[in-house]
Design a protein around this motif. Structure first.
Motif, mmCIF file in Angstrom:
data_model
loop_
_atom_site.group_PDB
_atom_site.id
_atom_site.type_symbol
_atom_site.label_atom_id
_atom_site.label_comp_id
_atom_site.label_asym_id
_atom_site.label_seq_id
_atom_site.Cartn_x
_atom_site.Cartn_y
_atom_site.Cartn_z
ATOM 1 N N GLY A 65 43.993 28.182 28.507
ATOM 2 C CA GLY A 65 44.117 29.438 27.803
ATOM 3 C C GLY A 65 45.224 30.330 28.321
ATOM 4 O O GLY A 65 45.335 31.468 27.962
ATOM 5 N N THR A 122 37.983 25.669 35.783
ATOM 6 C CA THR A 122 37.304 26.947 35.633
ATOM 7 C C THR A 122 35.840 26.849 36.008
ATOM 8 O O THR A 122 35.049 27.627 35.548
ATOM 9 C CB THR A 122 37.378 27.402 34.178
ATOM 10 N N ILE A 145 32.441 30.263 38.931
ATOM 11 C CA ILE A 145 31.857 31.173 37.952
ATOM 12 C C ILE A 145 32.723 32.402 37.811
ATOM 13 O O ILE A 145 33.290 32.913 38.760
ATOM 14 C CB ILE A 145 30.407 31.585 38.284
ATOM 15 N N ARG A 146 32.834 32.833 36.594
ATOM 16 C CA ARG A 146 33.481 34.117 36.342
ATOM 17 C C ARG A 146 32.403 34.994 35.778
ATOM 18 O O ARG A 146 31.916 34.787 34.684
ATOM 19 C CB ARG A 146 34.594 33.947 35.324
ATOM 20 N N LEU A 147 32.036 35.949 36.536
ATOM 21 C CA LEU A 147 30.861 36.715 36.160
ATOM 22 C C LEU A 147 31.265 37.892 35.279
ATOM 23 O O LEU A 147 30.912 39.032 35.526
ATOM 24 C CB LEU A 147 30.140 37.173 37.410
ATOM 25 N N GLU A 148 32.053 37.604 34.284
ATOM 26 C CA GLU A 148 32.405 38.700 33.399
ATOM 27 C C GLU A 148 31.439 38.707 32.224
ATOM 28 O O GLU A 148 30.807 37.705 31.919
ATOM 29 C CB GLU A 148 33.834 38.569 32.892
ATOM 30 N N ARG A 149 31.361 39.830 31.591
ATOM 31 C CA ARG A 149 30.468 39.924 30.446
ATOM 32 C C ARG A 149 31.051 39.122 29.286
ATOM 33 O O ARG A 149 32.246 39.107 29.070
ATOM 34 C CB ARG A 149 30.309 41.378 30.016
ATOM 35 N N PRO A 150 30.184 38.459 28.554
ATOM 36 C CA PRO A 150 30.648 37.734 27.377
ATOM 37 C C PRO A 150 31.109 38.715 26.307
ATOM 38 O O PRO A 150 30.828 39.913 26.405
ATOM 39 C CB PRO A 150 29.414 36.971 26.931
ATOM 40 N N PRO A 151 31.806 38.216 25.302
ATOM 41 C CA PRO A 151 32.304 39.115 24.252
ATOM 42 C C PRO A 151 31.140 39.717 23.482
ATOM 43 O O PRO A 151 30.085 39.115 23.392
ATOM 44 C CB PRO A 151 33.118 38.189 23.371
ATOM 45 N N GLY A 152 31.335 40.846 22.945
ATOM 46 C CA GLY A 152 30.238 41.366 22.130
ATOM 47 C C GLY A 152 30.363 42.857 21.947
ATOM 48 O O GLY A 152 31.332 43.479 22.300
#
Lengths: 792, 438
Positions: free
Chosen positions: B52, B428, B431-438
């Motif tokens: 990406g 990847t 873990i990428r502890l970001e919030r999912p889209p929404g």
């Protein structure tokens, strides 16, 4: 009395239903019992409850318990027959000590005296790190718990692991990585109502016969669920499948990534649920984006159209039950792949609801307990070794200073323990109830390590095995039906198993052996009282209840009394939920809170552990974690010298290294010998006919066995791993046709970076016709589960 | 086609095929058989260091067209063209990063080699090495924009580490400490690159620095994890030396796996033996004192840039020339010599000062620093080498030792051919502890 001939009719008659699984009582007795004693089956992780029939102090049969929620009376062939193998003439009935190179009978005092003397000597001279414990998935909860306190707080060694490392370490890690702690989210009742099954590397018909009955009752009943099976062989479940995906060895991950990609791309996901209950979606979507069906097809060898069919079932079925077992756990990138199955459920929000769950399945009957009790490389009661508060809590419960518990490094995994032994830094290995000389990879190396003069080997077992042959002290152990304790199956159901008969000769339960050891070592707590404060199974259980309180595997509301008479109960059992808990995470809140989780997680590709700070910096705080991984090509490709791939596995009639099933005449008769399963093409090009003796070679060893042709893709070879050098007919043997039979002579010393589970399903081999080629057992039953089904 | 046939058809150098596709099984659907090798295994694709993001395409021969068009590095819109001074400054750091990644890969391979009996080190270090190589390759295309200057510094750092006899748990522990030092130095360079790329608004370089930096973090995390696991046992349990030595024997004998105590004397002795034997056979004195330090350097510190063939040849050559100039300048040619007359004439003392100073200047200018050359130049200034013939004899000896030494050096440093594990296309799993889209 025999309710059916379960050698011929493995799964018995169908009992179809419209949502509630009916009872069907299976029974086999050789004489009329005087009384029935409550227990459960110890031949897989399904955990079928049964009663033991006793007459004149002998076990004369078994009968499934109709009242129990797990099996509702049913039993499989191993449950019905294997008990007979427990009381053969070659049972170990007296301790043995090696003197002048030979194992000779000794008294308990002499044997335990030797063990204690050696332990003290090594601890003083070389430190606790020179002593290791390698246990099993066969003991009872109370025994593991005792072992844990002895290892952690008594000796203070971090070298403690079970043979569960070989079968279900990945189950535990996959649950921890996704949901924060170990523990199956669902219940077997989900089987009765689900709309689709997804079996990933799980030959359920062979390894968990009663669960497969439950699936068959759905497949043949109303509202037939759809079935997707991932298995490189055409197994029984594969034959029943709507879609059968047969990936090349080592390519589970590309397949699962492609399925996730299709779900995301076609919108078969639940964005609102993902948003509310997970973290990591973007990274996952990025990581799987390139795994188009076409690319996955190139890598896995599965037609792209078939991957799409599978994705459609998984993506659109209203509910879904997935099960994962050795085809994933013992293959490459085990944890990374198992976690992707969790992800499929998280993407659809199909977890914690009736008919919607994922089973990271166990293999052995008490594997769950060795994990709970901390005897397998995890800390007691799913505590986090990296969390000082958890260590403090445990130390307080045990009345010891926190620094007595080695928590600065995770417990040493089994493969590393054997490495330390090879390097001479572990000098004493206490092996309880397992047979590494047949079950570990690359046996030539393992035998050399165990036979070394520098390693003091203590073995608890009920029978002579390939491993006791190499021991310095052998302690005769009581087995199932000869001792009382509890154990827990793969859907968290706790069963009580009561003592029905006395152990033969001087054999003692492992609990008694460990308690005796603790007494002789004079382990003390910080106030000078005895460290191990219990004297038998029930008092051990009571102490464990306190230890587990507040953790996910909470037993605090449970008692022996409650377990007696009725059905098994699913933990957590708190005082306010005395009947147990069918499903976890029903509210979509997971055990990932930084203060609560069992580990801070790993890099799925390297096994690097995340630090507490890294985890806390973005605490998922109750959301499930979507973790991604990319494919890492395998370490060994087939080449000119070794052009085929070996995968190992099981047959329905045997359990592990046949220590018990090989001694049960019907089971041994049904599957007496190793076999080498080959494709028509590979057999033809090597000039091998069905039944011919075949030599299978790898860079590490040789196996000889009769060929069984068909049911497998070209390029693949399958050998069941049960067959060591021990033979029931003449004790130790040279096979009449020569050559070793243990599949693990061929396997690789290597493991998954996260779960440390060894690779049993991946090794390059070459085949050739052996000698004059004629196997002298043309009538041998081979690949028996398929044959049994064919006969029906 | 049977599997055997497939294996035989393979061309040399081509990676072996995966297990058979099952094409002969009665499958109704067509299987994509065109490429027997899955893409990821066939070719590392550093343009996809992480998914990406657009990183530059690698300039690898035979690379199939990348799945996503990365294209050549385009000039940045923010700034018409990079000023030459800036191109050189950034290029220096990039060149250093490239060298540092290469050196990290070499070091990972060396440690993997030494401890190949430990499967975890064997497998994971191979994977991490492939990442480092991919990072190095991904820097290459930026040569269009920045003037990449190779740096010796990472090689010096690496050669200062990782030496000695390292077996068993304590050996693993030392090697992990050294690898961490190298990995941290790589990480530091990516931080510098990233900061520069941001200031230059160079999005492509930013992406590369971010991805490579993150991947280096993962390398560090693995090394740290392993270090924490092995340290308690390695430090506190007294080791049983014979058993450890036996257990540490690598499965394949490789140059990198042999302890210094064995390798050093054999390698240095072998080099002297070679020159000595050639001299005796031809009847000419090829073996001169200044070759001793060279043999010792190559034997004991093959990782030092000073031990390279170029440094050996150009270094000694510079020494000869410097000595000659000094003798001419001071008129010391006819003065008594230390070696035959056993006196130190003032002219020769002065010549020696000039000679050594000149040797060092020449060494730096030629990028051919080689301390043993200082012995050569003193041989000339003190009268040990007086004629053209003397000089030629030494030159023959130098060339012999440089060529043979380079062979030994390579064997020692790159005992194994580069590991066949290739970099996965994306990385990847952390873990990428970001919030999912929404």
């Amino acid at each position: 009395v025999e309710s059916r001939d379960s050698i011929e009719d493995i799964w018995g008659p169908r009992t179809t239903h419209a949502g509630v699984w009916p009872a069907r009582v299976d029974e086999r007795t050789v004489e009329e019992p005087e009384r029935w004693v409550q227990s459960a089956c110890v031949f897989c992780s399904t955990g079928c409850a049964l009663d033991i029939g006793v007459r004149e102090g002998r076990v004369v049969g078994v009968r499934g318990r109709e009242v129990d929620r797990v099996n509702k009376g049913r039993l499989g062939p191993k449950g019905l027959y294997a008990w007979e193998g427990n009381w053969t003439r070659d049972r170990l009935t007296t301790p043995l000590i090696r003197r002048n190179g030979k194992l000779e009978p000794a008294t308990w005092d002499e044997a335990m005296g030797r063990v204690v003397e050696k332990t003290k000597e090594l601890k003083d001279r070389y430190g606790s790190g020179s002593i290791g414990f390698y246990n099993t998935g066969q003991l009872f909860l109370e025994e593991y718990y005792t072992l844990s306190i002895i290892g952690d707080a008594g000796i203070g060694t971090s070298h403690m692991d079970g043979n569960t490392r070989l079968c279900t370490a990945t189950a535990s890690l996959a649950l921890i990585e996704s949901f924060g702690t170990d523990g199956a989210p669902g219940t077997y009742d989900d089987f009765d109502v689900t709309d689709a099954f997804f079996l990933v590397g799980h030959n359920m018909a062979s390894t968990q016969t009663v669960l497969w009955m439950r699936v068959l009752d759905r497949l043949n009943g109303p509202n037939r669920p759809r079935l997707v099976v991932v298995d490189p062989r055409r197994t029984v479940p594969a034959r029943h499948a709507d879609v059968h995906l047969a990936p090349r060895p080592g390519t589970n991950l590309p397949l699962l990534n492609a399925l996730e990609n299709l779900l995301i791309e076609r919108g078969w996901i639940d964005p609102a649920w993902i948003d509310a209950h997970t973290v990591g979606f973007d990274a996952l979507a990025n990581a799987v984006r390139d795994w188009t069906p076409r690319r996955a097809a190139e890598t896995t060898g599965i037609p792209a159209a078939r991957i799409e069919q599978a994705a459609e079932i998984i993506g659109t079925s209203p509910t879904l039950v997935s099960t994962v077992l050795q085809g994933v756990y013992q293959s490459l990138q085990a944890t990374a792949s198992a976690v992707q199955v969790n992800n499929l459920h998280l993407l659809r929000g199909l977890i914690g609801k009736p008919g919607a769950t994922v089973f990271q399945m166990n293999g052995q009957p008490t594997a769950q307990n060795t994990r709970e009790a901390g005897a397998n490389g995890e800390l007691v009661a799913f505590r986090n070794w990296n969390n000082p508060h958890h260590i403090k809590e445990l130390a307080d419960h045990w009345n010891v200073e926190p620094d007595r518990i080695p928590s600065w490094t995770p417990p040493t995994h089994a493969m590393q323990m054997f490495r330390y032994a090879e390097e001479g830094s572990i000098r004493m290995l206490w092996i309880l109830c397992t047979n590494p000389a047949v079950s570990l990879p690359e046996l030539r190396r393992i035998r050399k390590i165990l036979a070394s003069d520098d390693l003091f080997v203590v073995v608890n077992d009920a029978f002579p095995t390939e491993t006791t042959e190499l021991a310095d002290v052998v302690l005769p152990a009581a087995t199932w039906a000869e001792k009382t304790g509890t154990f827990t199956n793969a859907d968290r159901t706790v069963h009580l198993s009561l003592k029905a008969v006395d152990p033969p000769g001087e054999a003692r339960s492992d609990l008694d052996i460990l308690l005796d050891f603790a007494r002789r070592m004079d382990f003390r707590d910080k106030y000078g009282g005895p460290l191990v404060k219990w004297v038998g199974p029930e008092s051990a259980f009571e102490h464990w209840k306190g230890c587990s309180k507040g953790r996910p595997c909470d037993y605090s509301g449970l008692s022996y009394e409650q377990l007696e008479g009725g059905s098994g109960v699913q933990w957590p059992v708190r005082e306010d939920s005395p009947n147990g808990t069918a499903r976890l995470y029903t509210d979509g809140v997971f055990n990932t809170k930084a203060d609560f989780c069992e580990l801070y997680g790993h890099d799925l590709m390297t096994g690097a552990a995340l630090s507490a700070d890294e985890y806390r910096a973005a605490d998922p705080n109750g959301r499930a974690i979507l973790k991604a991984a990319d494919w890492a090509p395998p370490p060994e490709w087939p080449d000119d010298d070794y052009p085929l791939m070996l995968t190992t596995g099981r047959v329905v009639y045997h359990f592990h290294t046949r220590t018990r099933t090989g001694r049960a005449p019907e089971l041994q008769g049904a599957a007496p010998d190793v076999f080498v399963q080959l494709s028509d093409q590979d057999a033809a090009s090597a000039g091998i006919a069905d039944g011919d003796l075949v030599e299978v070679r790898s860079r590490r060893g040789l196996v000889v066995g009769p060929a069984r042709i068909g049911g497998i893709d070209p390029g693949l070879v399958f050998i069941p791993f049960h067959y060591g050098s021990w033979d029931p007919h003449d004790g130790r043997r040279e096979r009449e046709d020569g050559g070793p039979t243990a599949a693990n002579e061929l396997t690789i010393t290597g493991w998954d970076p996260v779960s440390k589970q060894p690779w049993f399903k991946y090794a390059a081999v070459a085949i050739s016709r052996a000698g004059d080629g004629a196997a002298n057992g043309a009538a041998r039953a081979m690949n028996p589960d398929l044959e049994a089904e064919a006969r029906r | 086609m049977t599997h055997n046939d497939r294996a035989r058809e393979r061309k040399p150098g081509e990676p072996p095929p995966p297990p058979p596709s099952g094409a002969s099984a009665p499958e109704p659907e067509p299987i994509a058989p065109a490429s027997p090798m899955p893409k990821a295994a066939r070719q590392p694709d550093p343009s996809r260091v992480a998914p990406g993001r657009s990183a530059p395409a690698p300039v690898a021969p035979g690379t199939p067209p990348p799945s996503t068009p990365a294209g050549p590095v385009a000039p940045d819109e923010h700034r018409g063209s990079t000023p030459p001074e800036v191109a050189a400054q950034v290029g220096r750091v990039l060149g250093q990063a490239r060298s540092a990644e290469e050196q990290l890969a070499v070091a990972l391979g060396l440690v993997m080699d030494r401890h190949s009996a430990d499967p975890e080190l064997r497998d994971v270090l191979a994977l991490l090495g492939s990442w480092s190589r991919a990072h190095g390759a991904a820097i290459e295309p930026f040569g269009d924009r920045y003037r990449l200057v190779p740096s010796e510094q990472p090689e010096r750092l690496r050669s200062a580490l990782l030496s000695g006899t390292r077996i068993g748990g304590p050996g693993v522990l030392l090697d992990l400490q050294d690898l961490l030092t190298l990995a941290f130095s790589v990480k530091t360079l990516w931080v510098v690159v990233s900061q520069g790329a941001k200031e230059l608004r160079d999005k492509q370089l930013q992406a590369l620095a971010a991805d490579a930096g993150e991947q280096t973090d993962r390398t560090i995390a693995f090394l740290r994890t392993k270090l924490m696991h092995v340290a308690p046992q390695a430090l506190t349990v007294p080791m049983d030396v014979p058993t450890e030595v036996k257990a540490a024997v690598p499965k394949r004998a490789t140059g990198g796996g042999i302890p210094d105590l064995t390798w050093g004397p054999i390698a240095a002795g072998g080099l002297v033996a070679l020159v000595g034997l050639a001299g005796v056979l031809v009847g000419r004195p090829f073996l001169l004192p200044s070759l001793g330090p060279t043999a010792a350097l190559v034997g004991v510190s093959p990782g030092q840039p000073e031990a390279r063939a170029w440094n050996t040849v150009a270094g000694h050559g510079g020494g000869l020339v410097a000595g000659l100039i000094a003798v001419i300048l001071t008129g010391a040619a006819n003065a008594p010599t230390v070696f035959t007359d056993k006196v130190l004439a003032p002219e020769r003392a002065l010549a020696s000062v000039i000679a050594i100073a000149l040797t060092i200047v020449l060494g730096i200018l030629l990028r051919a620093s080689h301390p043993p050359a200082a012995a050569t130049t003193l041989l000339v200034s003190l009268g040990g080498i007086r004629t053209l013939e003397d000089g030629l004899n030494l030159a023959v000896g130098v060339v012999l030792i440089a060529l043979a030494g380079e062979g030994l050096r390579r064997l020692r440093l790159h005992g194994l051919p580069p590991t066949p594990v290739e970099a996965p296309v994306s990385v990847t799993s952390r873990i990428r502890l970001e919030r999912p889209p929404g």
